[in-house]
Scaffold this active site. Structure first.
Site, short mmCIF file in Angstrom:
data_model
loop_
_atom_site.label_atom_id
_atom_site.label_comp_id
_atom_site.label_asym_id
_atom_site.label_seq_id
_atom_site.Cartn_x
_atom_site.Cartn_y
_atom_site.Cartn_z
N THR A 47 27.80 29.73 37.37
CA THR A 47 26.42 29.63 37.86
C THR A 47 26.36 29.58 39.39
O THR A 47 25.64 30.38 40.02
CB THR A 47 25.77 28.32 37.35
OG1 THR A 47 26.31 27.97 36.09
CG2 THR A 47 24.26 28.45 37.29
N THR A 48 27.06 28.64 39.97
CA THR A 48 26.97 28.37 41.41
C THR A 48 27.48 29.58 42.20
O THR A 48 26.92 29.95 43.23
CB THR A 48 27.80 27.12 41.76
OG1 THR A 48 27.54 26.12 40.77
CG2 THR A 48 27.43 26.58 43.12
N HIS A 97 20.16 26.69 32.45
CA HIS A 97 21.17 26.66 31.38
C HIS A 97 20.47 26.70 30.02
O HIS A 97 21.08 26.36 29.00
CB HIS A 97 22.01 25.38 31.44
CG HIS A 97 22.91 25.27 32.63
ND1 HIS A 97 23.66 26.31 33.12
CD2 HIS A 97 23.23 24.20 33.40
CE1 HIS A 97 24.38 25.89 34.15
NE2 HIS A 97 24.14 24.61 34.34
N ARG A 116 31.33 33.09 30.43
CA ARG A 116 32.75 32.81 30.71
C ARG A 116 33.42 32.49 29.38
O ARG A 116 32.78 31.90 28.48
CB ARG A 116 32.85 31.60 31.65
CG ARG A 116 34.26 31.30 32.13
CD ARG A 116 34.26 30.07 33.05
NE ARG A 116 35.52 29.95 33.75
CZ ARG A 116 35.82 28.96 34.59
NH1 ARG A 116 34.95 27.98 34.82
NH2 ARG A 116 36.99 28.93 35.19
N SER A 124 36.65 23.39 32.24
CA SER A 124 35.84 23.14 33.44
C SER A 124 34.78 22.08 33.14
O SER A 124 34.53 21.18 33.95
CB SER A 124 35.19 24.45 33.89
OG SER A 124 34.45 24.28 35.05
S1 PPS Z 1 27.48 24.25 36.80
O1 PPS Z 1 27.69 22.78 36.97
O2 PPS Z 1 27.16 24.57 35.41
O3 PPS Z 1 26.50 24.79 37.73
O4 PPS Z 1 28.93 24.87 37.12
P1 PPS Z 1 29.20 26.41 37.38
O5 PPS Z 1 28.89 26.72 38.78
O6 PPS Z 1 28.61 27.24 36.31
O7 PPS Z 1 30.77 26.53 37.15
C1 PPS Z 1 31.72 25.88 37.95
C2 PPS Z 1 33.02 26.65 37.79
O8 PPS Z 1 32.93 27.86 38.57
C3 PPS Z 1 34.01 27.86 39.53
N1 PPS Z 1 33.60 28.54 40.76
C4 PPS Z 1 34.20 29.65 41.22
N2 PPS Z 1 35.18 30.41 40.69
C5 PPS Z 1 35.59 31.49 41.42
N3 PPS Z 1 35.05 31.81 42.61
C6 PPS Z 1 34.06 31.09 43.17
N4 PPS Z 1 33.56 31.42 44.34
C7 PPS Z 1 33.59 29.95 42.45
N5 PPS Z 1 32.63 29.01 42.68
C8 PPS Z 1 32.66 28.17 41.65
C9 PPS Z 1 34.28 26.38 39.74
O9 PPS Z 1 35.51 26.17 40.37
C10 PPS Z 1 34.21 25.87 38.31
O10 PPS Z 1 35.31 26.32 37.52
P2 PPS Z 1 36.68 25.49 37.35
O11 PPS Z 1 37.44 26.20 36.25
O12 PPS Z 1 36.31 24.09 36.95
O13 PPS Z 1 37.37 25.56 38.66
#
Ligand code: PPS
Length: 290
Positions: A47-48, A97, A116, A124
């Site tokens: 998401t982020t 979500h 994902r 995660s």
């Molecule tokens: S939330 O709380 O639902 O909004 O979280 P969300 O942003 O969907 O997911 C967080 C996971 O995305 C990874 N993330 C990234 N991965 C790759 N590249 C970039 N730039 C990136 N930004 C966020 C983040 O590390 C979380 O995954 P995990 O596996 O925990 O590292």
């Protein structure tokens, strides 16, 4: 005693315990409008990352400034509610979500859905749940305990497949772009270009400018986003995993037992029946069944 993460049930839907019920109820009443951009995901599916890419595209490669938080720019609908969503500048970009049938729909709004694989999503989500100590009361919870809740859907935002399956069914809709986290990792430029072309003529021009495309990819990379955690999330207590944590495909093998992998793969097969869902992550599913 088995630890389970806390959540609340709002009108039959599981939500984080700290989110006000008014935000949920009024958020669902938000009337989507032409030009709105919804970034829809199940939690922890990218998401982020997608929010920041959309932000970068709409700001021609300039990143979210330090001191600003993404939730101010692209708010979370079912947390902040209708009035807050209506206050943001146009085009309104909104995070959700929610499952498909609860998400405000307009044929001329755009919906970017990021999926994902459920194995990495579960890992995660586990670290997320441990880290937001006050919200979940699960700081000492184990992966084994979290896994049972994930598998049964007894966590905030409910069952992973209840979110993915109906959104996936709308994959071909003109106003929906369906991407996976894994596609974004494998080919970031292609994902950014797809998003830009989806967002309209001006964003399409932006992503076809090589220098701007390069800036978008650089600023939305894992390493770049990891540097300034305050832009994405509230601070975690010391010793807890960072919100931008590992950003990898395949970290699940470090957490899942063979039996857990089989059980989640079995549930995937059941919920994917009659769909092409298994084509999204064939290698991961094969590894989980192995
Ligand atoms: S939330 O709380 O639902 O909004 O979280 P969300 O942003 O969907 O997911 C967080 C996971 O995305 C990874 N993330 C990234 N991965 C790759 N590249 C970039 N730039 C990136 N930004 C966020 C983040 O590390 C979380 O995954 P995990 O596996 O925990 O590292």
């Amino acid at each position: 005693m088995t630890a389970t993460p806390r959540y609340v049930v709002n009108d039959g839907f599981r939500m984080p315990a700290g989110f006000p019920i008014d935000g949920f109820r009024s958020g669902l009443q938000y009337r989507a409008r032409p030009g709105d951009v919804f970034i829809a995901t199940y939690p922890k599916c990218g998401t982020t990352w997608a929010q920041h890419i959309v932000y970068l595209i709409l700001h021609r490669g300039d990143p979210l400034p330090a001191g600003r938080n993404m939730t101010e720019e692209i708010p979370h609908l079912e947390e902040v509610g209708k009035a807050a969503a209506e206050r943001i500048a146009e085009p309104r970009c909104i995070k959700t979500h929610l499952p498909f049938d609860l998400t405000p729909w307009h044929p001329d709004a755009r919906y970017l859905y990021v999926a994902r694989n459920p194995f990495d999503c579960a890992v995660s989500f586990f670290h997320h749940t441990r880290g937001f100590v006050k919200l979940y009361d699960f700081a000492d919870g184990t992966f084994d305990e979290f896994f049972e809740c994930f598998l049964s859907g007894e966590i905030d935002f409910g069952d992973y497949f209840d979110n993915l399956v109906p959104w996936f069914a709308h994959q071909g809709d003109d106003n929906l772009l369906f991407l996976t986290y894994e596609q974004m990792k494998a080919a970031p430029a292609a994902a950014v270009v797809a998003m830009g072309e989806f967002l309209g003529p001006e964003p399409a021009r932006t992503v076809h400018d090589p220098a701007t495309l390069d800036s978008i990819i650089r600023h939305s990379s894992f390493d770049s986003m990891r540097k300034d955690p305050e832009r994405w999330s509230s601070k975690r207590p010391d010793g807890m995993p960072a919100f931008i944590r590992k950003g990898q495909i395949g970290d699940w093998v470090n957490h899942f037992s063979r039996e857990q992998a089989h059980r989640l793969a079995d549930k995937f097969a059941r919920r994917a029946e009659g769909t092409d869902l298994e084509t999204l992550w064939p290698e991961i599913l094969a590894a989980a069944r192995g």
